[in-house]
Design a protein around this motif. Sequence first.
Motif, PDB file in Angstrom:
ATOM      1  N   ASN A 125      -1.815  14.529   4.969  1.00 23.01           N
ATOM      2  CA  ASN A 125      -0.537  13.908   4.586  1.00 23.01           C
ATOM      3  C   ASN A 125      -0.153  13.011   5.730  1.00 23.01           C
ATOM      4  OD1 ASN A 125       0.155  14.906   1.789  1.00 23.01           O
ATOM      5  ND2 ASN A 125      -0.082  16.931   2.999  1.00 23.01           N
ATOM      6  N   VAL A 126      -0.076  13.426   6.917  1.00 21.39           N
ATOM      7  CA  VAL A 126       0.408  12.539   7.880  1.00 21.39           C
ATOM      8  C   VAL A 126      -0.205  11.036   7.829  1.00 21.39           C
ATOM      9  CG1 VAL A 126       0.670  12.333  10.384  1.00 21.39           C
ATOM     10  CG2 VAL A 126       1.358  14.455   9.442  1.00 21.39           C
ATOM     11  N   ALA A 138      -1.499   7.728  -2.876  1.00 20.75           N
ATOM     12  CA  ALA A 138      -2.670   7.332  -2.266  1.00 20.75           C
ATOM     13  C   ALA A 138      -3.871   6.770  -3.265  1.00 20.75           C
ATOM     14  CB  ALA A 138      -3.354   8.806  -1.853  1.00 20.75           C
ATOM     15  N   ASP A 139      -3.629   7.263  -4.489  1.00 17.38           N
ATOM     16  CA  ASP A 139      -4.502   6.791  -5.404  1.00 17.38           C
ATOM     17  C   ASP A 139      -4.321   5.158  -5.811  1.00 17.38           C
ATOM     18  OD1 ASP A 139      -6.511   8.739  -5.817  1.00 17.38           O
ATOM     19  OD2 ASP A 139      -5.326   9.720  -7.528  1.00 17.38           O
ATOM     20  N   PHE A 140      -3.096   4.942  -6.038  1.00 19.21           N
ATOM     21  CA  PHE A 140      -2.539   3.425  -6.076  1.00 19.21           C
ATOM     22  C   PHE A 140      -2.938   2.509  -4.907  1.00 19.21           C
ATOM     23  CE2 PHE A 140       0.464   0.109  -5.244  1.00 19.21           C
ATOM     24  CZ  PHE A 140       0.215  -0.679  -6.219  1.00 19.21           C
ATOM     25  N   LYS A 141      -2.795   3.130  -3.828  1.00 18.05           N
ATOM     26  CA  LYS A 141      -3.247   2.271  -2.738  1.00 18.05           C
ATOM     27  C   LYS A 141      -4.878   1.894  -2.714  1.00 18.05           C
ATOM     28  CE  LYS A 141      -1.185   4.817   0.358  1.00 18.05           C
ATOM     29  NZ  LYS A 141      -0.572   5.487   1.694  1.00 18.05           N
ATOM     30  N   ARG A 142      -5.525   2.961  -3.121  1.00 15.02           N
ATOM     31  CA  ARG A 142      -7.174   3.019  -3.116  1.00 15.02           C
ATOM     32  C   ARG A 142      -7.559   2.088  -4.130  1.00 15.02           C
ATOM     33  NH1 ARG A 142     -10.801   6.353  -5.152  1.00 15.02           N
ATOM     34  NH2 ARG A 142      -9.174   7.642  -6.058  1.00 15.02           N
ATOM     35  N   THR A 143      -6.881   2.260  -5.401  1.00 16.38           N
ATOM     36  CA  THR A 143      -7.631   1.599  -6.521  1.00 16.38           C
ATOM     37  C   THR A 143      -7.020   0.841  -7.015  1.00 16.38           C
ATOM     38  OG1 THR A 143      -6.583   3.154  -8.069  1.00 16.38           O
ATOM     39  CG2 THR A 143      -8.530   4.050  -7.200  1.00 16.38           C
ATOM     40  N   GLY A 144      -5.411   0.470  -6.895  1.00 14.06           N
ATOM     41  CA  GLY A 144      -4.571  -0.441  -7.448  1.00 14.06           C
ATOM     42  C   GLY A 144      -4.414   0.154  -8.928  1.00 14.06           C
ATOM     43  N   TYR A 145      -4.416   1.210  -9.356  1.00  9.15           N
ATOM     44  CA  TYR A 145      -3.950   1.782 -10.818  1.00  9.15           C
ATOM     45  C   TYR A 145      -2.946   2.843 -10.304  1.00  9.15           C
ATOM     46  CZ  TYR A 145      -8.121  -0.727 -12.143  1.00  9.15           C
ATOM     47  OH  TYR A 145      -9.279  -1.625 -12.328  1.00  9.15           O
ATOM     48  N   PRO A 161       7.458  -8.551  -3.166  1.00 12.08           N
ATOM     49  CA  PRO A 161       7.158  -8.419  -4.299  1.00 12.08           C
ATOM     50  C   PRO A 161       6.307  -7.619  -4.873  1.00 12.08           C
ATOM     51  CG  PRO A 161       6.404 -10.438  -3.362  1.00 12.08           C
ATOM     52  CD  PRO A 161       6.935  -9.867  -2.245  1.00 12.08           C
ATOM     53  N   VAL A 162       5.679  -6.734  -3.929  1.00 15.88           N
ATOM     54  CA  VAL A 162       4.674  -5.956  -4.262  1.00 15.88           C
ATOM     55  C   VAL A 162       4.994  -4.320  -3.627  1.00 15.88           C
ATOM     56  CG1 VAL A 162       2.534  -7.561  -4.258  1.00 15.88           C
ATOM     57  CG2 VAL A 162       3.422  -6.674  -2.080  1.00 15.88           C
ATOM     58  N   VAL A 163       4.495  -3.620  -4.147  1.00 13.51           N
ATOM     59  CA  VAL A 163       4.482  -2.071  -3.958  1.00 13.51           C
ATOM     60  C   VAL A 163       4.254  -1.706  -2.388  1.00 13.51           C
ATOM     61  CG1 VAL A 163       4.131   0.144  -4.318  1.00 13.51           C
ATOM     62  CG2 VAL A 163       4.508  -1.202  -6.212  1.00 13.51           C
ATOM     63  N   ALA A 164       4.996  -0.967  -1.535  1.00 14.34           N
ATOM     64  CA  ALA A 164       4.625  -0.744  -0.222  1.00 14.34           C
ATOM     65  C   ALA A 164       3.588   0.210  -0.112  1.00 14.34           C
ATOM     66  CB  ALA A 164       5.943  -0.312   0.294  1.00 14.34           C
ATOM     67  N   LEU A 165       3.060   0.383   1.225  1.00 17.05           N
ATOM     68  CA  LEU A 165       1.753   0.997   1.435  1.00 17.05           C
ATOM     69  C   LEU A 165       1.781   2.147   2.348  1.00 17.05           C
ATOM     70  CD1 LEU A 165      -0.725  -1.847   2.027  1.00 17.05           C
ATOM     71  CD2 LEU A 165      -0.176  -0.734  -0.098  1.00 17.05           C
ATOM     72  N   ARG A 166       2.992   2.445   3.233  1.00 17.49           N
ATOM     73  CA  ARG A 166       3.220   3.289   4.584  1.00 17.49           C
ATOM     74  C   ARG A 166       4.485   3.555   4.674  1.00 17.49           C
ATOM     75  NH1 ARG A 166       3.526   0.687   9.376  1.00 17.49           N
ATOM     76  NH2 ARG A 166       2.723   2.693  10.283  1.00 17.49           N
ATOM     77  N   PHE A 167       4.528   4.459   5.496  1.00 20.02           N
ATOM     78  CA  PHE A 167       6.047   4.848   6.236  1.00 20.02           C
ATOM     79  C   PHE A 167       5.810   4.026   7.503  1.00 20.02           C
ATOM     80  CE2 PHE A 167       6.777   9.122   3.905  1.00 20.02           C
ATOM     81  CZ  PHE A 167       7.102   8.589   2.808  1.00 20.02           C
ATOM     82  N   GLN A 168       6.865   3.718   8.231  1.00 22.58           N
ATOM     83  CA  GLN A 168       6.963   3.062   9.463  1.00 22.58           C
ATOM     84  C   GLN A 168       7.066   4.242  10.356  1.00 22.58           C
ATOM     85  OE1 GLN A 168      10.252   0.646   7.684  1.00 22.58           O
ATOM     86  NE2 GLN A 168       9.752  -0.692   9.400  1.00 22.58           N
ATOM     87  N   TYR A 169       6.575   3.904  11.621  1.00 20.58           N
ATOM     88  CA  TYR A 169       6.584   4.969  12.676  1.00 20.58           C
ATOM     89  C   TYR A 169       8.379   5.075  13.012  1.00 20.58           C
ATOM     90  CZ  TYR A 169       1.734   4.725  13.109  1.00 20.58           C
ATOM     91  OH  TYR A 169       0.321   4.581  13.154  1.00 20.58           O
ATOM     92  N   GLY A 170       8.655   6.384  13.327  1.00 15.94           N
ATOM     93  CA  GLY A 170      10.019   6.879  13.607  1.00 15.94           C
ATOM     94  C   GLY A 170      10.455   6.539  14.955  1.00 15.94           C
ATOM     95  N   SER A 171      11.859   6.560  15.064  1.00 10.74           N
ATOM     96  CA  SER A 171      12.384   6.067  16.375  1.00 10.74           C
ATOM     97  C   SER A 171      11.959   6.968  17.700  1.00 10.74           C
ATOM     98  CB  SER A 171      14.075   5.851  16.265  1.00 10.74           C
ATOM     99  OG  SER A 171      14.472   7.294  15.804  1.00 10.74           O
ATOM    100  N   ASP A 172      11.805   8.218  17.216  1.00  7.65           N
ATOM    101  CA  ASP A 172      11.338   9.094  18.415  1.00  7.65           C
ATOM    102  C   ASP A 172      10.077   8.467  19.175  1.00  7.65           C
ATOM    103  OD1 ASP A 172      13.197  10.842  17.810  1.00  7.65           O
ATOM    104  OD2 ASP A 172      12.188  12.345  17.035  1.00  7.65           O
ATOM    105  N   GLU A 173       9.092   8.329  18.196  1.00  6.02           N
ATOM    106  CA  GLU A 173       7.719   7.678  18.951  1.00  6.02           C
ATOM    107  C   GLU A 173       8.194   6.384  19.607  1.00  6.02           C
ATOM    108  OE1 GLU A 173       5.078   9.365  18.543  1.00  6.02           O
ATOM    109  OE2 GLU A 173       6.297  10.798  17.447  1.00  6.02           O
ATOM    110  N   TYR A 174       9.115   5.422  19.264  1.00  3.15           N
ATOM    111  CA  TYR A 174       9.190   4.448  20.197  1.00  3.15           C
ATOM    112  C   TYR A 174       9.925   4.683  21.271  1.00  3.15           C
ATOM    113  CZ  TYR A 174       7.669   0.967  16.457  1.00  3.15           C
ATOM    114  OH  TYR A 174       7.156   0.440  15.613  1.00  3.15           O
ATOM    115  N   ASN A 175      10.873   5.544  21.145  1.00  5.79           N
ATOM    116  CA  ASN A 175      11.700   5.875  22.269  1.00  5.79           C
ATOM    117  C   ASN A 175      10.972   6.905  23.477  1.00  5.79           C
ATOM    118  OD1 ASN A 175      13.930   4.618  21.394  1.00  5.79           O
ATOM    119  ND2 ASN A 175      14.591   6.251  20.349  1.00  5.79           N
TER     120      ASN A 175
END
Length: 561
Positions: free
Chosen positions: A133-134, A487-494, A506-520
């Motif tokens: 999942n991560v 995950a299926d949508f990202k992999r197949t477009g369906y 104008p399109v559906v997003a793909l991923r989460f952004q890294y959190g502030s803890d990682e940057y800090n």
Amino acid sequence: MKISSKLYKSLFLGLVCWVGFTACDDKLDELNINPYGIDPTEVNPNLLLPGILASAAQSYTDLGVNNLAGAVQHTQKNGWFTGHNNYSWEDAGWGGWYSILRNNNLLYERAVTLDNDFFQGVSLTMKSFVFGNVTDLWGDAPYTDALQGDSDDTAYQYPAFDSQEVIYDGVIADLKSAVALFETASSAAVISENDLYFGGDVDQWKRFANSLLLRYYMRISSKKPDVAKAGVEAIYASGDYIQSSSQDAVLDYTGGSNDIWITRHVALNPDDFQRYQACQTFIDQLMGTSDPRLSTFFAPVRVQWVADESLASASEDFIRLDGEPLEVVTYAFDDFVDLYSGYDFTRRYNPEEVEYNDDMYVGLPPGLAVPSSYNGNPSPGQGTQNQHVSQLADTYMNEGGGILKSRLISAAEVSFIFAEAALKGWSVGSAETHYYAGIMSSLEAWEDQDGYDEFIAQEGVAFDNTVEQVITQKWVASWTAAAESFADFKRTGYPALQAGPLSPQPVVALRFQYGSDEYNNNSESITGALDRLELTDYSGGFGKDSQWSKSWLYQGTTVPW
């Protein structure tokens, strides 16, 4: 076998078991030691199991009911909606997942010390589920160097990010090891109540691990087709995978204090429940195929619009009960649910002057600027009901029981994986047989199996030998488990999802952004992960760490957009 997650009972039993395996130390001079604490080097694995299994399942379902349900357009929210409807995932941290992994790592260490194959296999399976999942959601992440914070080597305090490819390879390797352990494992040392998924059933755990392997082989099938093909064919030949809805990997919600369904209705404060509303994308699919799951997932509108071209105004400023005018334009949510259940409420409008959706089931189009006002809602605002839009079915107001379960992986998903594999030409049997088995398993899971024969005869449901149809039905079956459809949508477009007007891109997003803890706190390690992300035309002002940048799995492809 499905075991209700009565956590307090499980923790108590685990504690009793631990006490039986350890000795008390009542020295009065050890003032800094909690006499009720548990020495990690002596903890019984039974004590660790409930917390790991419950947290992992509930975290997965929280994704599938909240942000990812919005992303795959199962639902939309009419208030507090930016993360759900518009991909505002800047604060989507992974701390909760790594907390689960730390406890799970202790489980593995204790299982190795005790030479217990069952607990080792369970731990490897859950490690794979969580890390899967991560990396699905973020891409590169700490993996090889993770979970070693107790090491004397200070380098592990700032763990390096492994590539997504390395993580998927590790997930698959660990699941294969888990399956091998379950081949000879005994559950004799297991307190069955503490195994919240399968009650200590080794065969069920092996089927679960193999089914997760199928998920991740299909995940990498475009990047490593030979590896995926061989793996899927081998598991199919073994027969050791989830084959019926009775074998689904689920966690029951019982309504206990730590075990409450996500959308439950809270007395005197129904706002949160009211925010969850159907997405029109999903309603179009369900209504267009006369899907028997429609009424299981959603309630009909509380007040249905009725077209009347003779009406002097655009719409009536009152509602009707069984056709007779009332002196109100709306009722409180609880009045509709509790006092007027079964009554026929309508409101008339003039289609020559205004356009409303007058279907019995109506959803919010994705990404609206002001969703609470949609379809002529007379009482817009944060967290208020919209009597002209479908909300969740009343079942989802409850705290637990019935169909309210965390669904980690199901027979339906497995069957649709095999259907897709067969369409690729892999040796896994008939795509048509697997496709229909997936539909039946999903209908059984949602207690709608009586509608099977009529449903599969519908246009658009009768098998047409396309991947798009298989993935579309898999999307429907993933209700409350939307992480897999994402995950299926990202992999197949369906299915061919379209972003709404308030989406930053104008399109559906793909991923989460890294959190502030990682940057800090881990800025040096995160640099390599950012370098490995691929900018797209839609990455926008976030740069590479954007919801619209591509991780390894999708680089070099033209999907999903």
